[in-house]
Design a protein around this motif. Structure first.
Motif, PDB file in Angstrom:
ATOM      1  N   PHE A 152       0.811  -1.044   0.142  1.00 18.20           N
ATOM      2  CA  PHE A 152       0.042   0.104  -0.070  1.00 18.20           C
ATOM      3  C   PHE A 152       0.820   1.291   0.131  1.00 18.20           C
ATOM      4  O   PHE A 152       1.913   1.232   0.534  1.00 18.20           O
ATOM      5  N   THR A 153       0.158   2.395  -0.673  1.00 15.67           N
ATOM      6  CA  THR A 153       0.911   3.846  -0.580  1.00 15.67           C
ATOM      7  C   THR A 153       0.119   4.438   0.479  1.00 15.67           C
ATOM      8  O   THR A 153      -1.360   4.509   0.391  1.00 15.67           O
ATOM      9  N   GLY A 154       0.796   5.309   1.304  1.00  9.18           N
ATOM     10  CA  GLY A 154      -0.185   5.902   2.491  1.00  9.18           C
ATOM     11  C   GLY A 154      -0.449   7.155   2.101  1.00  9.18           C
ATOM     12  O   GLY A 154      -1.850   7.244   1.878  1.00  9.18           O
ATOM     13  N   GLU A 155       0.136   8.438   1.714  1.00 10.87           N
ATOM     14  CA  GLU A 155      -0.478   9.524   1.120  1.00 10.87           C
ATOM     15  C   GLU A 155      -0.187   9.830  -0.358  1.00 10.87           C
ATOM     16  O   GLU A 155       0.702   9.190  -0.962  1.00 10.87           O
ATOM     17  N   LEU A 156      -0.865  10.724  -0.732  1.00 12.54           N
ATOM     18  CA  LEU A 156      -0.563  11.283  -2.374  1.00 12.54           C
ATOM     19  C   LEU A 156       0.356  12.352  -2.292  1.00 12.54           C
ATOM     20  O   LEU A 156       0.134  13.385  -2.478  1.00 12.54           O
ATOM     21  N   LEU A 157       1.711  11.777  -2.365  1.00 12.96           N
ATOM     22  CA  LEU A 157       2.981  12.613  -2.109  1.00 12.96           C
ATOM     23  C   LEU A 157       3.270  12.979  -3.496  1.00 12.96           C
ATOM     24  O   LEU A 157       3.403  11.847  -4.351  1.00 12.96           O
ATOM     25  N   ASN A 158       4.044  14.132  -3.964  1.00  9.79           N
ATOM     26  CA  ASN A 158       4.694  14.274  -5.108  1.00  9.79           C
ATOM     27  C   ASN A 158       5.806  14.012  -5.226  1.00  9.79           C
ATOM     28  O   ASN A 158       6.224  13.859  -6.161  1.00  9.79           O
ATOM     29  N   ALA A 159       6.448  13.910  -4.130  1.00  7.76           N
ATOM     30  CA  ALA A 159       7.750  13.262  -3.991  1.00  7.76           C
ATOM     31  C   ALA A 159       7.846  11.796  -3.355  1.00  7.76           C
ATOM     32  O   ALA A 159       7.326  11.565  -2.393  1.00  7.76           O
ATOM     33  N   PHE A 160       8.798  10.998  -3.829  1.00  9.33           N
ATOM     34  CA  PHE A 160       8.709   9.685  -3.378  1.00  9.33           C
ATOM     35  C   PHE A 160       9.599   9.855  -2.017  1.00  9.33           C
ATOM     36  O   PHE A 160      10.591  10.443  -1.753  1.00  9.33           O
ATOM     37  N   LYS A 161       9.144   8.806  -1.070  1.00 12.91           N
ATOM     38  CA  LYS A 161       9.695   8.782   0.257  1.00 12.91           C
ATOM     39  C   LYS A 161       9.517   7.166   0.716  1.00 12.91           C
ATOM     40  O   LYS A 161       8.101   6.652   0.644  1.00 12.91           O
ATOM     41  N   HIS A 162      10.444   6.467   1.172  1.00 11.93           N
ATOM     42  CA  HIS A 162      10.188   5.049   1.653  1.00 11.93           C
ATOM     43  C   HIS A 162       9.270   4.979   2.534  1.00 11.93           C
ATOM     44  O   HIS A 162       8.419   4.034   2.684  1.00 11.93           O
ATOM     45  N   SER A 163       9.233   5.982   3.542  1.00 12.90           N
ATOM     46  CA  SER A 163       8.289   6.057   4.524  1.00 12.90           C
ATOM     47  C   SER A 163       6.792   6.276   4.124  1.00 12.90           C
ATOM     48  O   SER A 163       5.976   6.106   5.126  1.00 12.90           O
TER      49      SER A 163
END
Length: 230
Positions: free
Chosen positions: A62-73
């Motif tokens: 799963f992906t947590g939030e809709l972020l424009n920059a990738f983060k492993h977190s």
């Protein structure tokens, strides 16, 4: 062309076409059996068809939030990429995990998921559907939800990716997996945007799964892909 040149050409042809994802179908399921030598969890950018060593790839955790920059977190729970454990966010929905290295793998309950890479090349957490031939408890809302579901599975000692051929409840999907003979199954992220996947056939041609998802607004927010390499 002399005999040696013909043999060389034939070997080159076999090397090019000898790897593929074999597709089987039942009344309710599409089953993909990638031929591979290595599996990894690719993060940040989905493998492209230009990468000729890739046989199959699809969204995994799963992906947590809709972020424009990738983060492993922003990936649900800790995950292993190319032999390195990366820290993800704690996801209460996840109940299981999968790890792989050098031809050996494990499906497990989340409590047994490793705290370090410890020799595993890749791994991720998700909802455990079937373990050792037994259907695992699934949260009621998830069990009743209706969609086209997908799972990483083990059948007859082989890894495969299986998805529903039509919209059905998660409970019905799991029962279809059990009927097909799946002994282990871990859910894989789906939904518009996230359900896009592709595989390579015996001629090296790429076939897209849910190509329309590339136009979804959520498509750019995907974060990780289970990837099989030749």
């Amino acid at each position: 062309m002399n005999k040696q040149s013909i043999i060389t050409a034939l070997l080159a042809f076999v090397a090019l076409t000898g790897w593929a994802a074999t597709v089987e179908t039942t009344a309710n399921l599409n089953i993909y059996y990638p031929e591979y030598t290595r599996i990894d969890l690719v993060c940040g950018k989905m493998p492209t068809a230009a990468q000729k060593d890739v046989e199959f790839c699809c969204e995994a955790a799963f992906t947590g939030e809709l972020l424009n920059a990738f983060k492993h977190s922003n990936i649900a729970d800790n995950h292993i990429c190319s032999g390195v454990m990366m820290k993800g966010y704690r996801c209460r929905a996840n109940t299981g995990g999968f790890v792989w290295d050098g031809g050996k793998w494990k499906f497990m309950q989340k409590a047994d998921y490793p705290t370090s890479a410890n020799g595993w090349n890749m791994g991720f957490c998700q909802i455990l559907l079937i373990q050792d031939g037994t259907i695992r408890p699934i949260e009621a809302k998830m069990r009743r939800s209706r969609s086209i579901f997908r799972a990483l599975c083990e059948k007859d000692g082989k890894l495969c990716v299986i998805e529903a051929r039509k919209v059905m409840s998660c409970e019905a999907f799991v029962n279809c997996l059990k009927t097909y003979g799946v002994t282990n199954a871990l859910y894989m992220d789906m939904g518009k945007g996230w359900n896009y996947a592709w595989y390579r056939d015996k001629d090296g041609k790429v076939t897209e799964i849910f190509p329309e998802s590339k136009t979804a607004s959520s498509y750019k927010y995907r974060t990780n892909w289970l990837t099989f390499y030749r």
